[in-house]
Design a protein around this motif. Sequence first.
Motif, short mmCIF file in Angstrom:
data_model
loop_
_atom_site.label_atom_id
_atom_site.label_comp_id
_atom_site.label_asym_id
_atom_site.label_seq_id
_atom_site.Cartn_x
_atom_site.Cartn_y
_atom_site.Cartn_z
N TRP A 457 -9.38 6.71 -6.98
CA TRP A 457 -8.75 5.42 -7.22
C TRP A 457 -9.73 4.35 -6.77
N GLU A 507 0.93 7.43 -1.30
CA GLU A 507 1.49 6.30 -2.05
C GLU A 507 0.57 5.83 -3.17
N PRO A 509 -0.87 5.45 -6.76
CA PRO A 509 -0.18 5.60 -8.05
C PRO A 509 -0.75 6.76 -8.85
#
Length: 511
Positions: A457, A507, A509
């Motif tokens: 990410w 958490e 995504p």
Amino acid sequence: MFSLFPALVGGSVADRSALRFGDRSLTYAELAASAQALAARLDGAGRVAVWATPALETAVGVVAALLAGVPAVPLNPKSGETELGHILGDSAPTLVLAAPGDVLPAPLGALERVDVVVDAEATANRAEAGSGAGGPGGAETVGAGTVTDPAAPALIVYTSGTTGPPKGAVIPRRAIAATLDALADAWQWTGDDVLVHGLPLFHVHGLIIGVLGPLRRGGSVRHLGRFSVEGVARELGAGATMLFGVPTMYHRLAEALGEDPGLAKALGGARLLVSGSAALPLHDHERIGAATGRGVVERYGMTETLMNTSVRADGEVRPGTVGVPLPGVGLRLVEEDGTAIAWYEADGTPAGAYDGESVGEIQVRGPNLFTEYLNRPDATAAAYTADGWFRTGDMAVLDPDGSVRIVGRKATDLIKSGGHKIGAGEIENALLEHPGVREAAVAGEPDADLGERVAAWIVPLDPQAPPSADELADHVARRLAPHKRPRTVRFVEELPRNDMGKILKRELPRD
């Protein structure tokens, strides 16, 4: 006699500033008088909760509890009612310490409240009138002899609760003393040092290391109340010698360096810059070093163990490493089958596979460890090996020079892909070396062929023109190895983090 705060006993630094929060401060004489007066009210109280706002009252309340021999339970003022209710039900404090005027949430309504009244003029008068037992120069004893017992519980600090309800780690007095004395050795920490920080006061870094640490040395604390770049520059420019922070804070300092020449001078004038709680990205290391000529020292610890390792003040600062074990701390890296692959000999010499490649779980032992998880004998037993080592859950390698390099958490950061064991942390560091990456997080995702694939990410430096997924994968492959390249790349506006700046990977995504 076992004493956590010799400076409150001998009186040799009575006029020295002990604590300063904003424009409010206490000398050692004033702190001793104020804390002793409160400690007398706490004698025999059982456990006490402390509403741990970043204020002078929190520090005085914790010191008073320690002088009284009463275990203190620091409470995060940002805790929700469910979490707060769990902690109160589990720890069963008899009363709560808070600053006058603090509005306490409903779960605390059933507890007796004791206001921590801090009045520098009044406490100074008490100190002058009471220079015998209980005042500066008197004995550090209010409770019935608990200060003579190093094994007595000092604090109950609750874990973050990422895998279930928070657990209360019982921290004995010996662990606080052992860690702070070991850090004094590693950091050449003395009573002449003045520490500045803006960390919360309900956990190990901000409270034990950042407040109790200077008080044990007879030094000074300047707490910002709330972190700000301007506050750091002001305090370091006005004689502070040390700075404690987390990577988010150092990132903000690095971002501001180009616009504020005074900040570079202030940081460069500090004796020691310390970062912890998560890895400091390479590009922030480089920017701070280039602008100030000062490296940032990283250390490694956790609630249950306080501090385990650190780069020494007289050692080489190498980004990505957290130094060597502190004096008195045993450390080894262990395979899943329990085989130790790398460790430290009794004389501090690394042994085994200190090759920078062999990954194992960090296990530690020493006087710095917690006693137990409160009311959780099952969890306490599971946390230790049969031969008495604490399982940290952190994965690391020992570099050829013996430095510990953490590559991630066993539960979330050890990626088993195509027969390889890959640490997410080393991939994150490689991604952060790319000029188009501001922040990065890496985790494993299920893959039918590989077992797990590497997923990344990315917060790009320029959201309008992010680097391509292929460019980032090739970047990692060149720096590390082809099997460590991200197979999936997601671009996000920000990464979820907790109060200490740690990335909350559960958490992130996912598609």
